[in-house]
Design an enzyme around this catalytic site. Structure first.
Site, PDB file in Angstrom:
ATOM      1  N   GLY A  17       0.797  -1.224   0.000  1.00 26.44           N
ATOM      2  CA  GLY A  17       0.000   0.000   0.000  1.00 26.44           C
ATOM      3  C   GLY A  17       0.825   1.267   0.000  1.00 26.44           C
ATOM      4  O   GLY A  17       1.988   1.277  -0.396  1.00 26.44           O
ATOM      5  N   LEU A  59      -4.301  -5.450  -4.944  1.00 28.73           N
ATOM      6  CA  LEU A  59      -3.234  -4.459  -4.820  1.00 28.73           C
ATOM      7  C   LEU A  59      -1.924  -5.080  -4.314  1.00 28.73           C
ATOM      8  O   LEU A  59      -1.901  -5.722  -3.261  1.00 28.73           O
ATOM      9  CB  LEU A  59      -3.685  -3.345  -3.852  1.00 28.73           C
ATOM     10  CG  LEU A  59      -2.655  -2.236  -3.592  1.00 28.73           C
ATOM     11  CD1 LEU A  59      -2.385  -1.431  -4.849  1.00 28.73           C
ATOM     12  CD2 LEU A  59      -3.118  -1.330  -2.464  1.00 28.73           C
ATOM     13  N   ASP A  60      -0.841  -4.853  -5.032  1.00 28.92           N
ATOM     14  CA  ASP A  60       0.510  -5.271  -4.624  1.00 28.92           C
ATOM     15  C   ASP A  60       0.607  -6.765  -4.360  1.00 28.92           C
ATOM     16  O   ASP A  60       1.422  -7.220  -3.560  1.00 28.92           O
ATOM     17  CB  ASP A  60       0.974  -4.494  -3.370  1.00 28.92           C
ATOM     18  CG  ASP A  60       1.071  -3.003  -3.635  1.00 28.92           C
ATOM     19  OD1 ASP A  60       1.249  -2.626  -4.801  1.00 28.92           O
ATOM     20  OD2 ASP A  60       0.943  -2.223  -2.682  1.00 28.92           O
ATOM     21  N   ASP A  61      -0.232  -7.532  -5.038  1.00 23.81           N
ATOM     22  CA  ASP A  61      -0.295  -8.961  -4.737  1.00 23.81           C
ATOM     23  C   ASP A  61       0.068  -9.841  -5.932  1.00 23.81           C
ATOM     24  O   ASP A  61       0.102 -11.063  -5.813  1.00 23.81           O
ATOM     25  CB  ASP A  61      -1.707  -9.309  -4.239  1.00 23.81           C
ATOM     26  CG  ASP A  61      -1.789 -10.744  -3.751  1.00 23.81           C
ATOM     27  OD1 ASP A  61      -1.033 -11.072  -2.821  1.00 23.81           O
ATOM     28  OD2 ASP A  61      -2.587 -11.515  -4.311  1.00 23.81           O
TER      29      ASP A  61
END
Lengths: 297, 297, 297, 297
Positions: free
Chosen positions: D214, D240-242
């Site tokens: 994040g 997100l960011d995964d």
């Protein structure tokens, strides 16, 4: 020692590894993998490398073998493989991984590398039998006794070098040693000794070779004002600190570090690069050619 | 460029840095910090180093200055400090950080280092004025124009070296250049040139010095079969690739990497070690002594 | 063990270290160094740090003491320093380095970290007395015997945890233990235990915290597909894997590495980060504040 | 730009790469390499990987093609290969390396990553055509003009996100873009956008994922007191960011580093991990499976 290690060890026991190097030509992967397929091999890992400049081909294949028939399977495979190897001018090594190579450890008075190797061997990190510890000092004797490993004290002076090496070579021969590890052994082996164990003597040098060849490399590194120190593991040849490099690593230092700090930092590097080299050798991951190594990871 | 950078730049503008080296003796920290305290300085960072073997003391102090009175504050402090410095046999440098040193960048046909430095300067990572770009090639001309920086084409041949250097030195003098950065400038400077800028010429060498001194280090590294390649930034002295090392870094390579891969991997190392050296020099973090550096971080 | 180590040990024996943290204000360096100068101290290393956001000042000073008068020198210095410390609201620790702290090592069935610490202690890399080894397993018993260190087997189950900890705490108290090292001790200490040893319990967690908190971090790392694995040493607080981080390191992995490879690679990381943390603690290099550490190197 | 690069580029022009993934079974290497041999292919590199837990097989083969017949050779090979691929349930990608993929670069106001990519592309380090630069800010406009690349300003607010994305998607479609690189693009793409480019959007996140997911990861890293900071390049998925991690790297920091120092140190990490990911993608070295990547090096 741990359940994970045990599983890995079990698995290693029922594997075969083939290492090949030969002149490069079209179809090598197809012919080797085709033969393995025809023999019913279940390939676990395969890795190839070509040196285009020299026209050389290198391959490592690892496959699963039913452990009940492994002892017979290896000669049968060798027989099937030999004609192909001859036709393609291959040098090759074939090993059943459950056969553990016999190793001799040499050291002098600094024990950090040999203590590390002994711990790793006892913990199952190194798949080998340590047949003997040889030293020109007695500091390691207690450690050898703790690990239940034969210790041979062989003092060396310039005057007695030839005699000492003859004694060492006889010992290694008697014990069927296949790999000699110089774990900070502070004597230079003669050309005669080295010739007995081509690509089978591993040394650790406490610098980032080819920088700081020879004695007292940490002093030389400090004098030069480098910002990183290194360590190098390599096969021993008849030229000092010049053999094929297996592994290197470095650590950051600063102006605050004195020579004794470099020595202390360096001990960790030496342990790491030496133990990696020994492990890779035992796992049949290294091929030497010219003065370089291919390390299949 | 970013708010963070802007804040850092603002802060840098109202700081002073004092660099000291002198013979070691008791009470140096007490006397220097006592004087700063008496002058009302608000110390932001202080760092010391002793070389016990050589009996030397090094210190870097950074303090906040009211930016309105900074121009007067520096001479006032210098006047107060001079007697102490004389008594204690100090060499010292004092700088108001808002004064940006004037820098000349030299390059040849490889542009990765100079492009990196120009980007960093434009983005506020390097606190300096780039006064001129000098090259014996024309490849950099477009890049210089994009950044609005004066470009001087100075071709060099063995026959014209003396003349070319005279032209370069006149240019640097005219432009009040304080730091010369050799960003892969492939000409060797003469002793005469080097003598004009003691500890003020930074070079990048594309190897882990002292390994692979001289030309074509990536070829030499590939031939030796090393497992890590390196790059080194250093001050230039009259001995090739032998000056005080400022920074070094390495990257892991393998048997799969050909010379052109080493060249490509090495470009990133060269950018990193050169830009760090330039930044540290501009931030007054480096002291040379003997053939080594103290880098206060 | 080596001449270099011996020299370093001798030198350490005649040194004092003062660690300070207090609210930041002008003149702190001047007043502390002035007092040391007045006491005739020969400063060997001095390092400061300010946290400008929190308004805190941290300092570590190391100076040489005539070893004949060291025992008396420390109380005399403490008496002289106390009024200044009170005036400036300092927390401070003063130690004569020849006094070796007493340490307890806790482990479970994985022995790589404790074997490493025991070797380092025996080789003079860690300046401490290992008072006892505590384990909820018996695997370490032989190793303890080899090193001549008392071993206490304290089994732990959820039902007996309170009783087991009471036994452990009584033991530590009886043995005057100042530092507890959890060398892969696979039990979670209660808040009550942790409260007895603030900033004096060091743990190693086998991940790059704060990634992969809790059990089986190598499995989690493998599942996430990270390209580097890590290990973290930290002081233990009452929140799991959340205490002040002392040291971290990482190693590169690839898609070829299975969970058991991560475990094997990770063992080297764990040894390194734990042994560094213990050494820095013993050398009085660490100050905790908030949930962070200052490590003076 | 350099002779070395030119040679490498020429060589790349006459190469083909085949990427395969399929259920694992005996004989896969033999059958694929046998077909290539029958087609007269001169294999330059071959690499395989098995995920034994999932029963999957991955392979990358690179071979030389006579550049005169390359355009016809690829369809001919594809026709020969298709039946085998169908039989063995393979997913496969075949590419003539001289065909340079079309790329769109997205950025916001921080330009270090995009400036780095543009330099590398211009210097021949990235084999692609940069079709367009898209930004919700205007800072990059001058840089785009310098490199002669079309620039599209697409402002985004929560209210206009859908409309902005529709405009972006239309643009990418019109320009035949195959790869989208988010070079510090500070907007979150919707699931709809992401679904258009599966495994074809590369992002850089300024932390060592999965730590500090994040916003403001450097602030979070500073608050936690970590001793290393990191950066991660990954394919974008709807979480997100995964997405699957392609590359990660870290740098050592200390208590002396404030958030703005982490930001500055991190910029170099971000450049490195993003440019490596883009290069590997363009060289057809990456296979995604589950939420992980195989990167053939």
């Amino acid at each position: 020692m741990t359940s994970t290690t045990s599983i890995a060890s079990l698995a290693a026991n029922s594997r075969a590894v083939l290492l090949i190097d030969c002149p490069d030509q079209k179809g090598l992967v197809a012919r080797v993998s085709g033969l393995l397929y025809a023999q019913g091999a279940n390939i676990l890992h395969a890795d190839q490398h070509q040196d285009h400049a020299l026209g050389l081909f290198f391959m490592r294949v690892e496959w699963a073998i039913d452990s009940l028939s492994a002892e017979e399977g290896i000669p049968a495979f060798a027989e099937a493989f030999a004609p192909l190897a001859t036709e393609l001018k291959m040098r090759w090594q074939l090993r059943l991984m459950q056969r553990r190579p016999r190793v001799a450890l040499f050291c002098s008075q600094y024990l950090h590398c040999i203590a590390d190797l002994l711990y790793r061997a006892s913990a199952g990190e190194l798949s080998c039998e340590i047949a003997v510890i040889v030293s020109n000092h007695r500091e390691v004797e207690t450690l050898a006794a703790f690990h239940g490993i034969r210790f041979e004290y062989v003092p060396v002076t310039p005057a007695t070098r030839a005699e000492a090496e003859a004694q060492q070579i006889a010992l290694l021969s008697e014990l069927d040693v296949e790999l000699v590890v110089l774990a900070r052994y502070m004597q230079i082996l003669t050309e005669n000794f080295v010739a007995q164990y081509p690509a089978a003597i591993i040394n650790v040098h406490h610098s980032f070779l080819p920088a700081f060849i020879g004695a007292r490399p940490y002093h030389a590194a400090h004098a030069r004002g480098v910002k990183l120190i290194g360590a190098t593991s390599h096969y021993v040849t008849s030229v000092l600190d010049d053999g094929p490099i297996i592994e290197q690593d470095v650590a950051r230092i600063s102006h605050r570090d004195q020579v004794e700090d470099l020595v202390a930092r360096g001990r960790d590097l030496e342990r790491i690069v030496l133990s990696r080299a020994v492990r890779w050798h035992l796992e049949q991951r290294i091929l030497c050619y010219g003065n370089k190594t291919v390390v299949f990871d």
